[in-house]
Motif scaffolding. Sequence first.
Motif, PDB file in Angstrom:
ATOM      1  N   LEU A   9       0.867  -1.179   0.000  1.00 20.55           N
ATOM      2  CA  LEU A   9       0.000   0.000   0.000  1.00 20.55           C
ATOM      3  C   LEU A   9       0.901   1.224   0.000  1.00 20.55           C
ATOM      4  O   LEU A   9       1.736   1.387   0.885  1.00 20.55           O
ATOM      5  CB  LEU A   9      -0.881   0.004   1.256  1.00 20.55           C
ATOM      6  N   VAL A  10       0.757   2.069  -1.017  1.00 23.76           N
ATOM      7  CA  VAL A  10       1.490   3.330  -1.087  1.00 23.76           C
ATOM      8  C   VAL A  10       0.509   4.426  -0.696  1.00 23.76           C
ATOM      9  O   VAL A  10      -0.578   4.524  -1.274  1.00 23.76           O
ATOM     10  CB  VAL A  10       2.066   3.574  -2.506  1.00 23.76           C
ATOM     11  N   ALA A  11       0.911   5.234   0.304  1.00 22.32           N
ATOM     12  CA  ALA A  11      -0.026   6.210   0.848  1.00 22.32           C
ATOM     13  C   ALA A  11       0.631   7.569   1.063  1.00 22.32           C
ATOM     14  O   ALA A  11       1.812   7.654   1.379  1.00 22.32           O
ATOM     15  CB  ALA A  11      -0.585   5.692   2.176  1.00 22.32           C
ATOM     16  N   LYS A  12      -0.177   8.600   0.917  1.00 23.56           N
ATOM     17  CA  LYS A  12       0.244   9.987   1.135  1.00 23.56           C
ATOM     18  C   LYS A  12      -0.563  10.550   2.311  1.00 23.56           C
ATOM     19  O   LYS A  12      -1.658  11.066   2.134  1.00 23.56           O
ATOM     20  CB  LYS A  12      -0.044  10.826  -0.114  1.00 23.56           C
ATOM     21  N   VAL A  60       3.441  -1.196   3.962  1.00 26.80           N
ATOM     22  CA  VAL A  60       2.846   0.124   3.799  1.00 26.80           C
ATOM     23  C   VAL A  60       4.002   1.083   3.545  1.00 26.80           C
ATOM     24  O   VAL A  60       4.938   1.166   4.338  1.00 26.80           O
ATOM     25  CB  VAL A  60       2.047   0.576   5.044  1.00 26.80           C
ATOM     26  N   ALA A  61       3.952   1.790   2.414  1.00 28.96           N
ATOM     27  CA  ALA A  61       4.975   2.763   2.054  1.00 28.96           C
ATOM     28  C   ALA A  61       4.363   4.153   2.143  1.00 28.96           C
ATOM     29  O   ALA A  61       3.460   4.489   1.381  1.00 28.96           O
ATOM     30  CB  ALA A  61       5.506   2.488   0.651  1.00 28.96           C
ATOM     31  N   LEU A  62       4.837   4.940   3.101  1.00 25.52           N
ATOM     32  CA  LEU A  62       4.314   6.281   3.341  1.00 25.52           C
ATOM     33  C   LEU A  62       5.215   7.317   2.698  1.00 25.52           C
ATOM     34  O   LEU A  62       6.442   7.183   2.748  1.00 25.52           O
ATOM     35  CB  LEU A  62       4.241   6.546   4.842  1.00 25.52           C
ATOM     36  N   SER A  63       4.639   8.353   2.128  1.00 19.60           N
ATOM     37  CA  SER A  63       5.407   9.406   1.490  1.00 19.60           C
ATOM     38  C   SER A  63       4.953  10.755   2.029  1.00 19.60           C
ATOM     39  O   SER A  63       3.753  11.029   2.077  1.00 19.60           O
ATOM     40  CB  SER A  63       5.201   9.364  -0.021  1.00 19.60           C
ATOM     41  N   SER A  64       5.939  11.572   2.432  1.00 17.71           N
ATOM     42  CA  SER A  64       5.597  12.896   2.932  1.00 17.71           C
ATOM     43  C   SER A  64       6.640  13.916   2.512  1.00 17.71           C
ATOM     44  O   SER A  64       7.834  13.698   2.693  1.00 17.71           O
ATOM     45  CB  SER A  64       5.490  12.891   4.452  1.00 17.71           C
ATOM     46  N   LEU A  65       6.166  15.010   1.973  1.00 18.02           N
ATOM     47  CA  LEU A  65       7.030  16.132   1.640  1.00 18.02           C
ATOM     48  C   LEU A  65       6.637  17.368   2.434  1.00 18.02           C
ATOM     49  O   LEU A  65       7.224  18.428   2.269  1.00 18.02           O
ATOM     50  CB  LEU A  65       6.939  16.438   0.136  1.00 18.02           C
ATOM     51  N   HIS A  69       5.872  14.404   8.874  1.00 15.78           N
ATOM     52  CA  HIS A  69       6.146  12.974   9.007  1.00 15.78           C
ATOM     53  C   HIS A  69       6.200  12.508  10.457  1.00 15.78           C
ATOM     54  O   HIS A  69       5.763  11.402  10.767  1.00 15.78           O
ATOM     55  CB  HIS A  69       7.440  12.609   8.283  1.00 15.78           C
ATOM     56  N   LEU A  70       6.716  13.329  11.381  1.00 16.23           N
ATOM     57  CA  LEU A  70       6.791  12.921  12.789  1.00 16.23           C
ATOM     58  C   LEU A  70       5.405  12.787  13.422  1.00 16.23           C
ATOM     59  O   LEU A  70       5.234  12.069  14.408  1.00 16.23           O
ATOM     60  CB  LEU A  70       7.633  13.910  13.597  1.00 16.23           C
ATOM     61  N   TYR A  71       4.425  13.467  12.853  1.00 14.65           N
ATOM     62  CA  TYR A  71       3.058  13.431  13.371  1.00 14.65           C
ATOM     63  C   TYR A  71       2.161  12.447  12.619  1.00 14.65           C
ATOM     64  O   TYR A  71       1.141  12.032  13.156  1.00 14.65           O
ATOM     65  CB  TYR A  71       2.440  14.830  13.317  1.00 14.65           C
ATOM     66  N   LEU A  72       2.546  12.103  11.404  1.00  9.05           N
ATOM     67  CA  LEU A  72       1.685  11.265  10.571  1.00  9.05           C
ATOM     68  C   LEU A  72       2.140   9.816  10.445  1.00  9.05           C
ATOM     69  O   LEU A  72       1.314   8.915  10.336  1.00  9.05           O
ATOM     70  CB  LEU A  72       1.569  11.884   9.172  1.00  9.05           C
ATOM     71  N   GLY A  92       9.056   4.647   5.076  1.00  8.34           N
ATOM     72  CA  GLY A  92       8.796   6.060   4.875  1.00  8.34           C
ATOM     73  C   GLY A  92       9.665   6.605   3.764  1.00  8.34           C
ATOM     74  O   GLY A  92      10.752   6.084   3.496  1.00  8.34           O
ATOM     75  N   GLY A  93       9.178   7.647   3.123  1.00 10.27           N
ATOM     76  CA  GLY A  93       9.947   8.289   2.078  1.00 10.27           C
ATOM     77  C   GLY A  93       9.535   9.733   1.944  1.00 10.27           C
ATOM     78  O   GLY A  93       8.522  10.160   2.492  1.00 10.27           O
ATOM     79  N   GLY A  94      10.365  10.473   1.242  1.00 14.73           N
ATOM     80  CA  GLY A  94      10.095  11.883   1.032  1.00 14.73           C
ATOM     81  C   GLY A  94      11.231  12.720   1.580  1.00 14.73           C
ATOM     82  O   GLY A  94      12.323  12.228   1.841  1.00 14.73           O
ATOM     83  N   VAL A  95      10.938  13.982   1.779  1.00 15.88           N
ATOM     84  CA  VAL A  95      11.938  14.907   2.296  1.00 15.88           C
ATOM     85  C   VAL A  95      11.874  14.852   3.819  1.00 15.88           C
ATOM     86  O   VAL A  95      11.009  15.477   4.445  1.00 15.88           O
ATOM     87  CB  VAL A  95      11.688  16.336   1.777  1.00 15.88           C
TER      88      VAL A  95
END
Length: 145
Positions: A9-12, A60-65, A69-72, A92-95
């Motif tokens: 599952l890839v999620a934003k 589960v792959a989470l992405s946040s820019l 991220h620390l809250y989600l 996790g991924g993103g900036v």
Amino acid sequence: MAEKTIRVLVAKPGLDGHDRGAKVIAQALRDAGMEVIYTGLRQTPEQIVEAALQEDVQVVALSSLSGAHLYLFPPVVEGLRQQGAEDVLVLGGGVIPDEDIPVLKEAGIAEIFGPGTPTRLVVDYIRQKLGVAGPAGGGPSDQQN
């Protein structure tokens, strides 16, 4: 007997509206033979947990820019644990600043992949953690996200 296909599952999570990286990862995982479910933008941690359970995913792959991220990310791990799905691998991924990575890992995020990570590393990491060999001679190139 054929091995079970890895389901991801890839999620934003959150209000982040930038999904290019998530879509690149989703395509790379599909190219590597994984089944990918993309939730789309602006998901709450609770929605992500529910989708992961409904779709019976192993990852589960989470992405946040957005910087949230620390809250989600940690509530996704906690929600999975509360539902008895602590065996789901959460990435996790993103900036994400380097100083936040240990905090996320302590919260249960298995690994963080930043911008420019070759997608092959993500594919190989998932396979290694799940103990699943990849298709002979297949998989994505070292495309970057």
